[in-house]
Design a protein around this motif. Structure first.
Motif: not given
Length: 339
Positions: A272-280, A302-311
């Motif tokens: 479970e997570a509030d935010v997901i940081l994905y590999d760019t 993901v549904k909440a739009g809290q998916l952000y980039p991770w460099s």
């Protein structure tokens, strides 16, 4: 190579390049782009006459009669050195995208001014390397003794061309790694232009991370057949984030090597997570590709739009980390706990 080894390699070259490192044999590499600091030439005169000495993270001490002027570097090392004022003559590793523009991993390096020796895993043009007449090769290490992106098949030949320096990443904090590149750059005569200002920006952005301690953050990378959950203690950037107060999920069952846990896409909802940081990085799946995986698309973050980039391979310089952290802070300010 068997399944587990291939899985590790896929993640590392796709996420932080760690898996591939695990499949490499011992160290290797030399290199040679050199280092004319920004706005100046490589050290000369009395400074060069005094010789050059540096002990790398393999505990290997190099003593040369003069300061290396022609440095070749793996793209991560080149990006870090460039920001400190060192100008390599050649790079290897992902530095050019299909459209000819710079790969993010090469940072601020002007790829029109350096010789590219290889752009993908296991690609290193030894003949071009020799033609560059390098004085030094610099590369990161995820496994001590293994120079990142120096091919096992040609490492012995590469090592005969010029001395090599390895900078360890695994288990280190970002500040520790940055300090090592700062030390190396100074030894090569870099002028440190803009460094104090960038360091202040990095420190200011770092202090802001504590305000997000109530957010549970998951850091991931996506592959065609696997979903990787990164293990914070092994990554310099994530060690920096957690030390600053960010709550990053630690996987319960880490794969061999310690860098991550491999999940099937069907089990992408393991944590479970509030935010997901994905590999760019270019090797990893883009958000729109991951969204095609039903289990991933249904994740609350993901549904909440809290998916952000991770460099995932931010240059180990104060400039690189200042930009990375400022962008992360701006994104996290848009997020909220979902519990």
């Amino acid at each position: 190579m068997s399944g587990p080894v291939l899985a590790r390699r896929g993640f590392l070259s796709a996420t932080a390049g760690l898996a591939a490192a695990l499949t490499l044999a011992a160290c290797g590499g030399d290199g040679g782009t050199t280092a004319a600091p920004s706005g100046s030439a490589a050290p000369s005169g009395s400074a060069a006459a005094q010789g050059w000495s540096f002990t790398d993270d393999r505990d290997k001490k190099l003593d040369l009669p003069k300061v290396p002027a022609r440095v070749v570097a793996q793209v991560g090392s080149a990006a870090a050195l460039w920001d400190f004022g060192v100008r390599p003559v050649g790079v290897f590793g992902p530095h050019k995208l299909k459209d000819g523009s710079r790969d993010p991993q090469v940072g601020n390096v002007d790829i029109t001014q350096v010789q590219g020796l290889g752009n993908v895993w296991d690609e290193f043009n030894v003949e071009q390397y020799i033609a560059l007449q390098p004085d030094l090769l610099v590369s990161n290490m995820y496994v001590k003794g293994t120079l990142w992106y120096v091919p096992e098949k040609s490492k012995d030949t590469i090592e005969q061309v010029a001395p090599t320096v390895g900078i360890m990443l695994t288990g280190k904090s970002a500040t520790e790694v940055i300090s090592r590149y700062e030390e190396l750059a100074k030894s090569l005569g870099a002028d440190m232009a803009g460094v104090p200002e960038a360091k202040a920006r990095m420190e200011a952005a770092t202090q802001e991370l504590a305000q997000f301690k109530d957010l549970k953050v998951l850091m991931v990378s996506g592959g065609a057949d696997a979903f990787w959950i990164v293990n914070p203690p092994e990554y310099p950037d994530i060690k920096h984030l957690t030390a600053a107060g960010l709550n990053v999920v630690t996987p319960e069952k880490v794969d061999e090597g310690g860098f991550f846990q491999t999940l099937s896409w069907e089990n992408a909802d393991e944590y479970e997570a509030d935010v997901i940081l994905y590999d760019t990085r270019t090797q990893a799946l883009k958000p729109e590709e991951m969204m095609k995986k039903p289990t991933f698309a249904k994740l609350p973050a993901v549904k909440a739009g809290q998916l952000y980039p991770w460099s995932a391979e931010t240059p180990f310089s104060y400039q690189g980390y200042a930009t990375f952290l400022e962008e992360l802070v701006a994104n996290l300010k848009k997020a909220k706990p979902l519990g």
